[in-house]
Scaffold this active site. Structure first.
Site, PDB file in Angstrom:
ATOM      1  CB  ALA A  13      -0.959  -0.026   1.197  1.00 56.61           C
ATOM      2  CB  CYS A  14       1.854   3.529   2.700  1.00 57.39           C
ATOM      3  SG  CYS A  14       0.133   3.758   3.247  1.00 57.39           S
ATOM      4  CB  ILE A  15       6.122   0.511   0.841  1.00 51.43           C
ATOM      5  CG1 ILE A  15       6.386   0.565   2.343  1.00 51.43           C
ATOM      6  CG2 ILE A  15       7.408   0.267   0.050  1.00 51.43           C
ATOM      7  CD1 ILE A  15       7.383   1.618   2.785  1.00 51.43           C
ATOM      8  CB  THR A  20       5.581   6.407  -0.838  1.00 53.97           C
ATOM      9  OG1 THR A  20       4.401   6.686  -0.062  1.00 53.97           O
ATOM     10  CG2 THR A  20       6.605   7.507  -0.623  1.00 53.97           C
TER      11      THR A  20
END
Length: 183
Positions: A115-117, A120
């Site tokens: 998700a966030c990794i 980003t």
């Protein structure tokens, strides 16, 4: 290398290593230990460290679950970015923080891989940053009950494809924590 002008510096970006985010994460203790080593080495080298913390309806700011895990200690001069979306650049001041530090290359660690990794590192790369993903310093919780592969496979796949990612004027790579050198 980076397509960003006058951005010779590197920063360590630590994403969402918060109590409720990594509480039950795959290889949590090993990943947190690797991140701790990265943070210590970055601080010793004078490399900026930027801490990113997620917030949403289930992860409210200033609660125990929202806080950075106790094994990690942000430095007094470290930057903090609060986000509400997967990509740490969306709706935040991360770009301004990095511009002020003249950062054009990121070393990325944290959670959650899928998700966030992922959001980003792609967000940074498309914005012109060189991005190093620390292959043994990111993790996620098990989402296999919802049809996702086991976390070990998610981490391995992310490391595999990021190591072969490319675009003109930018570098994507994967290194283990022990192989990351801050200068």
């Amino acid at each position: 290398m980076t397509t960003l002008e006058d951005r010779p510096s590197t920063a360590l970006l630590v994403i969402d290593v918060q109590n409720d985010v990594v509480g039950g994460a795959w290889h949590r203790d090993e990943v947190v230990a690797n991140i701790n080593s990265l943070v210590d080495r970055a601080h010793a080298a004078g490399t900026p460290v930027v801490w990113v913390q997620h917030a949403d309806d289930e992860l409210e700011p200033d609660t125990e679950g929202w806080r950075i895990v106790p094994e990690l200690s942000p430095g007094e001069d470290d930057a903090h970015v609060h986000k509400e979306y997967g990509d740490a650049f969306e709706g935040t001041d991360l770009e301004d923080v990095l511009a002020d530090l003249r950062v054009g290359a990121l070393v990325v660690a944290g959670a959650e891989t899928d998700a966030c990794i992922r959001s980003t590192i792609h967000g940074a790369f498309t914005r012109g940053y060189d991005v190093t993903l620390v292959g043994d310093a990111h993790t996620a919780g098990d989402k296999s009950p919802w049809g996702a592969p086991p976390v070990e496979q998610v981490v391995a796949h992310t490391n595999l494809y990021w190591g072969f990612h490319g675009a003109p004027g930018r570098t994507a790579r994967v290194l283990d924590a022990d192989d990351v050198a801050f200068e």
